[in-house]
Design a protein around this motif. Structure first.
Motif, PDB file in Angstrom:
ATOM      1  N   GLU A 111     -16.659  71.118 -69.132  1.00 17.14           N
ATOM      2  CA  GLU A 111     -15.655  70.078 -69.220  1.00 17.14           C
ATOM      3  C   GLU A 111     -16.239  68.789 -68.796  1.00 17.14           C
ATOM      4  N   ASP A 112     -16.942  68.916 -67.554  1.00 14.18           N
ATOM      5  CA  ASP A 112     -17.881  67.758 -66.904  1.00 14.18           C
ATOM      6  C   ASP A 112     -18.762  67.009 -68.061  1.00 14.18           C
ATOM      7  N   ALA A 113     -19.715  68.278 -68.640  1.00 16.11           N
ATOM      8  CA  ALA A 113     -20.808  67.653 -69.610  1.00 16.11           C
ATOM      9  C   ALA A 113     -19.786  67.071 -70.837  1.00 16.11           C
ATOM     10  N   ALA A 114     -18.894  67.640 -71.246  1.00 21.21           N
ATOM     11  CA  ALA A 114     -18.328  67.082 -72.598  1.00 21.21           C
ATOM     12  C   ALA A 114     -17.695  65.489 -72.313  1.00 21.21           C
ATOM     13  N   THR A 115     -17.145  65.440 -70.861  1.00 15.40           N
ATOM     14  CA  THR A 115     -16.417  64.039 -70.696  1.00 15.40           C
ATOM     15  C   THR A 115     -17.792  63.019 -70.382  1.00 15.40           C
ATOM     16  N   GLY A 116     -18.887  63.831 -69.698  1.00 11.63           N
ATOM     17  CA  GLY A 116     -20.020  62.600 -69.550  1.00 11.63           C
ATOM     18  C   GLY A 116     -20.591  62.167 -70.644  1.00 11.63           C
ATOM     19  N   THR A 117     -20.495  63.069 -71.768  1.00 10.25           N
ATOM     20  CA  THR A 117     -21.191  62.769 -73.174  1.00 10.25           C
ATOM     21  C   THR A 117     -20.248  61.551 -73.781  1.00 10.25           C
ATOM     22  N   ALA A 118     -18.924  61.897 -73.670  1.00 11.02           N
ATOM     23  CA  ALA A 118     -18.232  60.913 -74.413  1.00 11.02           C
ATOM     24  C   ALA A 118     -17.957  59.622 -73.596  1.00 11.02           C
ATOM     25  N   ASP A 119     -18.120  59.734 -72.371  1.00 13.69           N
ATOM     26  CA  ASP A 119     -18.557  58.368 -71.674  1.00 13.69           C
ATOM     27  C   ASP A 119     -19.603  57.533 -71.760  1.00 13.69           C
ATOM     28  N   THR A 120     -20.585  58.302 -71.730  1.00 15.43           N
ATOM     29  CA  THR A 120     -21.972  57.643 -71.993  1.00 15.43           C
ATOM     30  C   THR A 120     -21.992  57.094 -73.454  1.00 15.43           C
ATOM     31  N   LEU A 121     -21.309  57.693 -74.485  1.00 17.87           N
ATOM     32  CA  LEU A 121     -21.112  57.391 -75.818  1.00 17.87           C
ATOM     33  C   LEU A 121     -20.293  55.943 -75.885  1.00 17.87           C
ATOM     34  N   LEU A 122     -19.364  56.095 -75.208  1.00 10.89           N
ATOM     35  CA  LEU A 122     -18.194  54.880 -75.315  1.00 10.89           C
ATOM     36  C   LEU A 122     -18.952  53.636 -74.444  1.00 10.89           C
ATOM     37  N   HIS A 123     -19.896  53.872 -73.488  1.00 10.80           N
ATOM     38  CA  HIS A 123     -20.636  52.645 -73.102  1.00 10.80           C
ATOM     39  C   HIS A 123     -21.705  52.106 -73.782  1.00 10.80           C
ATOM     40  N   ALA A 124     -22.378  53.194 -74.758  1.00 12.92           N
ATOM     41  CA  ALA A 124     -23.534  52.680 -75.702  1.00 12.92           C
ATOM     42  C   ALA A 124     -22.815  52.096 -76.480  1.00 12.92           C
ATOM     43  N   LEU A 125     -21.752  52.348 -77.153  1.00 17.42           N
ATOM     44  CA  LEU A 125     -21.148  51.674 -78.270  1.00 17.42           C
ATOM     45  C   LEU A 125     -20.778  50.145 -77.842  1.00 17.42           C
ATOM     46  N   GLY A 126     -20.180  50.152 -76.841  1.00 22.43           N
ATOM     47  CA  GLY A 126     -20.016  48.789 -76.164  1.00 22.43           C
ATOM     48  C   GLY A 126     -20.955  47.768 -75.917  1.00 22.43           C
ATOM     49  N   ARG A 127     -22.226  48.206 -75.678  1.00 20.84           N
ATOM     50  CA  ARG A 127     -23.471  47.684 -75.271  1.00 20.84           C
ATOM     51  C   ARG A 127     -24.067  47.229 -76.768  1.00 20.84           C
ATOM     52  N   GLY A 128     -23.804  48.026 -77.895  1.00 26.14           N
ATOM     53  CA  GLY A 128     -24.491  48.128 -79.178  1.00 26.14           C
ATOM     54  C   GLY A 128     -25.867  48.812 -78.962  1.00 26.14           C
ATOM     55  N   ASP A 129     -26.065  49.714 -78.143  1.00 25.41           N
ATOM     56  CA  ASP A 129     -27.347  50.410 -77.865  1.00 25.41           C
ATOM     57  C   ASP A 129     -27.318  51.679 -79.048  1.00 25.41           C
ATOM     58  N   GLY A 130     -27.743  51.217 -80.236  1.00 26.51           N
ATOM     59  CA  GLY A 130     -27.828  52.007 -81.298  1.00 26.51           C
ATOM     60  C   GLY A 130     -28.500  53.283 -80.996  1.00 26.51           C
ATOM     61  N   ALA A 131     -29.617  53.290 -80.403  1.00 28.69           N
ATOM     62  CA  ALA A 131     -30.504  54.412 -80.266  1.00 28.69           C
ATOM     63  C   ALA A 131     -29.877  55.505 -79.185  1.00 28.69           C
ATOM     64  N   GLU A 132     -29.113  54.960 -78.176  1.00 31.10           N
ATOM     65  CA  GLU A 132     -28.412  55.965 -77.226  1.00 31.10           C
ATOM     66  C   GLU A 132     -27.075  56.562 -78.018  1.00 31.10           C
ATOM     67  N   ALA A 133     -26.438  55.642 -78.595  1.00 27.97           N
ATOM     68  CA  ALA A 133     -25.176  56.114 -79.265  1.00 27.97           C
ATOM     69  C   ALA A 133     -25.475  57.087 -80.188  1.00 27.97           C
ATOM     70  N   CYS A 134     -26.225  56.756 -81.260  1.00 27.15           N
ATOM     71  CA  CYS A 134     -26.697  57.732 -82.240  1.00 27.15           C
ATOM     72  C   CYS A 134     -27.064  59.193 -81.764  1.00 27.15           C
ATOM     73  N   GLY A 135     -27.959  59.047 -80.592  1.00 27.22           N
ATOM     74  CA  GLY A 135     -28.479  60.309 -80.216  1.00 27.22           C
ATOM     75  C   GLY A 135     -27.410  60.887 -79.468  1.00 27.22           C
ATOM     76  N   LEU A 136     -26.069  60.681 -79.234  1.00 28.90           N
ATOM     77  CA  LEU A 136     -25.205  61.351 -78.666  1.00 28.90           C
ATOM     78  C   LEU A 136     -24.267  61.845 -79.839  1.00 28.90           C
ATOM     79  N   LEU A 137     -24.459  61.298 -81.078  1.00 30.97           N
ATOM     80  CA  LEU A 137     -23.483  61.782 -82.157  1.00 30.97           C
ATOM     81  C   LEU A 137     -24.218  62.742 -83.072  1.00 30.97           C
ATOM     82  N   ALA A 138     -23.428  63.726 -83.325  1.00 31.99           N
ATOM     83  CA  ALA A 138     -23.934  64.730 -84.454  1.00 31.99           C
ATOM     84  C   ALA A 138     -24.307  64.064 -85.639  1.00 31.99           C
TER      85      ALA A 138
END
Length: 149
Positions: A39-66
């Motif tokens: 649960e912690d890992a899933a939440t952390g992944t979603a949280d990191t993706l959300l912040h990467a999307l907000g920053r426009g960090d394509g490399a990080e965000a796309c790395g977290l997406l299947a």
């Protein structure tokens, strides 16, 4: 009932309590810890993706997406690839919305495990991208968002 019968009953009860205690310690407690870690890992992944999307960090965000989720995002945004779609998504935000995304912190209270497997739904409240949740799954040992809803 004689004293000998009472003693035998207490010995049997004592053995049962010890066996139950060992079983609980060996199987139940670690299972709960593993579920919490997932649960912690899933939440952390979603949280990191959300912040990467907000920053426009394509490399990080796309790395977290299947891969299917990355492709779906690119298609939704009318872009050729995932990083371009992430930048476009971030550019659509106002400065206040970017600040709100940066301040967001997802917690375990936002996360619900699915009934089977390792999938977790992470609920998003007041999220400026229009998503209400991320479906997160462990794939080959790595946590990824498999769908943005």
């Amino acid at each position: 009932m004689s004293n000998r019968d009472h003693a035998a009953t207490f010995i049997i009860l004592g053995v049962l309590v010890v066996v139950f205690g060992i079983t609980f310690t060996v199987f139940v407690i670690p299972s709960g810890r593993e579920a919490q870690a997932d649960e912690d890992a899933a939440t952390g992944t979603a949280d990191t993706l959300l912040h990467a999307l907000g920053r426009g960090d394509g490399a990080e965000a796309c790395g977290l997406l299947a891969k299917p989720a990355a492709t779906a995002l690119a298609t939704q945004r009318g872009k050729d690839d995932c990083p371009s779609a992430v930048r476009d998504l971030a550019d659509s935000l106002t400065a206040a919305e970017r600040e709100a995304v940066a301040a967001m912190k997802l917690t375990d209270d936002d996360t619900r495990a699915e009934k089977r497997g390792t999938r977790h739904t992470v609920r998003l409240d007041a999220e400026p991208f229009g998503y209400t949740g991320f479906l997160v799954d462990r794939q080959n040992g790595t946590w990824r968002v498999i769908r943005m809803e």
